[in-house]
Design an enzyme around this catalytic site. Structure first.
Site, PDB file in Angstrom:
ATOM      1  N   LYS A  13       0.730  -1.173   0.043  1.00 52.58           N
ATOM      2  CA  LYS A  13       0.126   0.056  -0.088  1.00 52.58           C
ATOM      3  C   LYS A  13       0.964   1.345   0.006  1.00 52.58           C
ATOM      4  CE  LYS A  13      -2.051  -1.185   3.887  1.00 52.58           C
ATOM      5  NZ  LYS A  13      -1.638  -2.687   4.180  1.00 52.58           N
ATOM      6  N   ARG A  88     -10.096   0.314   8.244  1.00 56.53           N
ATOM      7  CA  ARG A  88      -9.810  -1.058   8.713  1.00 56.53           C
ATOM      8  C   ARG A  88     -10.710  -1.772   9.437  1.00 56.53           C
ATOM      9  NH1 ARG A  88      -4.074  -0.080   8.431  1.00 56.53           N
ATOM     10  NH2 ARG A  88      -2.960  -1.812   8.906  1.00 56.53           N
ATOM     11  N   ARG A 127      11.993  -6.183   5.377  1.00 59.40           N
ATOM     12  CA  ARG A 127      12.255  -4.656   5.656  1.00 59.40           C
ATOM     13  C   ARG A 127      12.579  -4.660   7.112  1.00 59.40           C
ATOM     14  NH1 ARG A 127       6.369  -1.617   5.689  1.00 59.40           N
ATOM     15  NH2 ARG A 127       5.856  -3.095   7.068  1.00 59.40           N
ATOM     16  N   ARG A 133      10.873  -1.343  11.792  1.00 61.67           N
ATOM     17  CA  ARG A 133       9.767  -1.045  12.199  1.00 61.67           C
ATOM     18  C   ARG A 133       9.465  -1.776  13.191  1.00 61.67           C
ATOM     19  NH1 ARG A 133       4.787   0.191   8.278  1.00 61.67           N
ATOM     20  NH2 ARG A 133       3.717  -1.396   9.567  1.00 61.67           N
ATOM     21  N   ARG A 144      -0.764  -8.993  13.018  1.00 62.17           N
ATOM     22  CA  ARG A 144      -1.349  -8.135  12.175  1.00 62.17           C
ATOM     23  C   ARG A 144      -2.053  -8.901  11.078  1.00 62.17           C
ATOM     24  NH1 ARG A 144       4.197  -5.697  10.901  1.00 62.17           N
ATOM     25  NH2 ARG A 144       3.079  -4.546   9.194  1.00 62.17           N
TER      26      ARG A 144
HETATM   27  P1  AP5 Z   1       4.690  -1.509   2.095  1.00 62.41           P
HETATM   28  O1  AP5 Z   1       4.574  -0.676   0.769  1.00 62.41           O
HETATM   29  O2  AP5 Z   1       5.175  -1.088   3.228  1.00 62.41           O
HETATM   30  O3  AP5 Z   1       3.362  -2.260   2.340  1.00 62.41           O
HETATM   31  P2  AP5 Z   1       1.979  -2.024   3.216  1.00 62.41           P
HETATM   32  O4  AP5 Z   1       1.047  -2.635   2.582  1.00 62.41           O
HETATM   33  O5  AP5 Z   1       2.180  -0.242   3.227  1.00 62.41           O
HETATM   34  O6  AP5 Z   1       2.572  -2.668   4.511  1.00 62.41           O
HETATM   35  P3  AP5 Z   1       2.581  -1.872   6.160  1.00 62.41           P
HETATM   36  O7  AP5 Z   1       3.423  -2.792   6.721  1.00 62.41           O
HETATM   37  O8  AP5 Z   1       2.805  -0.455   6.166  1.00 62.41           O
HETATM   38  O9  AP5 Z   1       1.152  -2.293   6.220  1.00 62.41           O
HETATM   39  P4  AP5 Z   1       0.302  -2.275   7.429  1.00 62.41           P
HETATM   40  O10 AP5 Z   1      -1.016  -2.337   7.074  1.00 62.41           O
HETATM   41  O11 AP5 Z   1       0.515  -3.366   8.642  1.00 62.41           O
HETATM   42  O12 AP5 Z   1       0.816  -1.157   8.385  1.00 62.41           O
HETATM   43  P5  AP5 Z   1       0.189   0.400   8.480  1.00 62.41           P
HETATM   44  O13 AP5 Z   1       1.471   1.386   8.518  1.00 62.41           O
HETATM   45  O14 AP5 Z   1      -0.971   0.631   7.846  1.00 62.41           O
HETATM   46  O15 AP5 Z   1       5.460  -2.726   1.682  1.00 62.41           O
HETATM   47  C1  AP5 Z   1       6.173  -3.665   2.685  1.00 62.41           C
HETATM   48  C2  AP5 Z   1       7.521  -4.047   2.246  1.00 62.41           C
HETATM   49  O16 AP5 Z   1       7.458  -4.852   1.015  1.00 62.41           O
HETATM   50  C3  AP5 Z   1       8.456  -2.885   2.017  1.00 62.41           C
HETATM   51  O17 AP5 Z   1       9.721  -3.373   2.681  1.00 62.41           O
HETATM   52  C4  AP5 Z   1       8.549  -2.801   0.482  1.00 62.41           C
HETATM   53  O18 AP5 Z   1       9.822  -2.073  -0.047  1.00 62.41           O
HETATM   54  C5  AP5 Z   1       8.322  -4.305  -0.004  1.00 62.41           C
HETATM   55  N1  AP5 Z   1       7.352  -4.260  -1.339  1.00 62.41           N
HETATM   56  C6  AP5 Z   1       6.320  -3.691  -1.732  1.00 62.41           C
HETATM   57  N2  AP5 Z   1       5.954  -3.675  -2.980  1.00 62.41           N
HETATM   58  C7  AP5 Z   1       6.669  -4.995  -3.369  1.00 62.41           C
HETATM   59  C8  AP5 Z   1       6.716  -5.873  -4.485  1.00 62.41           C
HETATM   60  N3  AP5 Z   1       5.828  -5.584  -5.393  1.00 62.41           N
HETATM   61  N4  AP5 Z   1       7.809  -6.705  -4.392  1.00 62.41           N
HETATM   62  C9  AP5 Z   1       8.557  -7.100  -3.547  1.00 62.41           C
HETATM   63  N5  AP5 Z   1       8.649  -6.091  -2.476  1.00 62.41           N
HETATM   64  C10 AP5 Z   1       7.707  -5.231  -2.220  1.00 62.41           C
HETATM   65  O19 AP5 Z   1      -0.465  -0.135  10.201  1.00 62.41           O
HETATM   66  C11 AP5 Z   1       0.472  -0.221  11.155  1.00 62.41           C
HETATM   67  C12 AP5 Z   1      -0.460  -0.168  12.405  1.00 62.41           C
HETATM   68  O20 AP5 Z   1      -1.049   1.066  12.692  1.00 62.41           O
HETATM   69  C13 AP5 Z   1      -1.328  -1.217  12.564  1.00 62.41           C
HETATM   70  O21 AP5 Z   1      -1.089  -2.641  13.034  1.00 62.41           O
HETATM   71  C14 AP5 Z   1      -2.464  -0.555  13.637  1.00 62.41           C
HETATM   72  O22 AP5 Z   1      -1.928  -0.882  14.729  1.00 62.41           O
HETATM   73  C15 AP5 Z   1      -2.247   1.022  13.460  1.00 62.41           C
HETATM   74  N6  AP5 Z   1      -3.249   1.479  12.644  1.00 62.41           N
HETATM   75  C16 AP5 Z   1      -3.036   1.896  11.221  1.00 62.41           C
HETATM   76  N7  AP5 Z   1      -4.092   2.362  10.601  1.00 62.41           N
HETATM   77  C17 AP5 Z   1      -5.062   1.895  11.115  1.00 62.41           C
HETATM   78  C18 AP5 Z   1      -6.680   1.988  11.183  1.00 62.41           C
HETATM   79  N8  AP5 Z   1      -7.233   2.575  10.198  1.00 62.41           N
HETATM   80  N9  AP5 Z   1      -7.231   1.719  12.396  1.00 62.41           N
HETATM   81  C19 AP5 Z   1      -6.762   1.308  13.415  1.00 62.41           C
HETATM   82  N10 AP5 Z   1      -5.411   1.201  13.704  1.00 62.41           N
HETATM   83  C20 AP5 Z   1      -4.601   1.438  12.660  1.00 62.41           C
HETATM   84 MG    MG Z   2       1.975   0.969   4.856  1.00 62.00          MG
END
Ligand code: AP5
Ligand code: MG
Length: 194
Positions: A13, A88, A127, A133, A144
């Site tokens: 994402k 979410r 990562r 992280r 997660r």
């Molecule tokens: P990346 O682009 O970072 O993927 P992502 O989907 O953004 O993954 P996240 O780990 O950020 O998702 P998440 O949903 O757990 O975290 P969030 O910050 O939203 O890519 C991942 C890795 O893969 C990178 O190293 C990248 O380089 C690599 N990659 C990407 N594309 C690739 C490809 N095509 N091929 C190979 N490698 C690739 O949430 C974190 C926490 O915040 C949650 O757990 C929760 O506690 C809280 N939170 C956030 N939003 C909410 C909400 N709306 N409600 C409640 N709690 C929330």
């Molecule tokens: Mg993300």
């Protein structure tokens, strides 16, 4: 345009949001990034959020909704934005639906990035080695994933019923994934070029 990026942790994402923001020239609204900023500034919201995030649990809806609604009230979000990792839960989705409907700017598109679970875990562990992280460790990653399946996956049916969901194959090189996204977005805008 108002677009939601959804998908399991590690589905790309954040990576794809950067490309799509540059392409569409709209602002980004990543709740994960907003919460990580709050965490690093060590204010009361950040300390509270950290208790959930570091365990891979969702931050409570009222807290997240307050952050999002404050952002959305800013003038730069008046004509579009890219929601990343939000909504979410069904409550967040319904709240977003009603907020946007009241403004007369409903969601245009919900893009789900789909990647198989083994690959997701591999990406996050890779990562973890590079970026440190706090939630990229095997135990928190498993939590997660579980939370995604229970709380967030049901949103796919919600948006599918609304006719807004497009599922994108999130595997392959990031640029290939982006071309799939771009084609879907262009088709939605009624000016698909390929
Ligand atoms: P990346 O682009 O970072 O993927 P992502 O989907 O953004 O993954 P996240 O780990 O950020 O998702 P998440 O949903 O757990 O975290 P969030 O910050 O939203 O890519 C991942 C890795 O893969 C990178 O190293 C990248 O380089 C690599 N990659 C990407 N594309 C690739 C490809 N095509 N091929 C190979 N490698 C690739 O949430 C974190 C926490 O915040 C949650 O757990 C929760 O506690 C809280 N939170 C956030 N939003 C909410 C909400 N709306 N409600 C409640 N709690 C929330
Ligand atoms: Mg993300």
């Amino acid at each position: 345009m108002y677009i939601v990026f959804t998908g399991a942790p590690g589905s790309g994402k954040g990576t794809q949001a950067k490309r799509l923001l540059a392409y569409l020239g709209i602002p980004h609204l990543s709740t994960g990034e907003l919460l990580r900023e709050a965490k690093s500034s060590d204010n009361s919201l950040g300390r509270l959020a950290a208790q959930y995030m570091d365990q891979g649990r969702l931050v409570p809806d009222p807290l997240v909704l307050e952050l999002v609604l404050e952002r959305l009230s800013r003038p730069e979000y008046a004509s579009g934005c890219l929601f990343d990792g939000f909504p979410r839960t069904l409550q967040q989705a319904k709240s977003l639906d009603s907020t946007l409907a009241a403004r007369g700017t409903p969601l245009d598109l919900v893009l789900e990035l789909r990647v198989d679970e083994n690959e997701l875990v591999g990406r996050m562990l890779k990562r973890a080695a590079a970026e440190r992280r706090a939630d990229d460790n095997p135990q928190t990653i498993a939590q997660r994933m579980e939370v995604y399946r229970k709380e967030t996956e049901p949103l796919l049916a919600h948006y599918s019923k609304q006719g807004r969901l497009a599922t994108i194959d999130g595997t392959g090189a990031p640029e290939e994934v982006f071309q799939r996204i771009r084609r879907t977005v262009d088709a939605k805008r009624g000016r698909s070029q390929s």
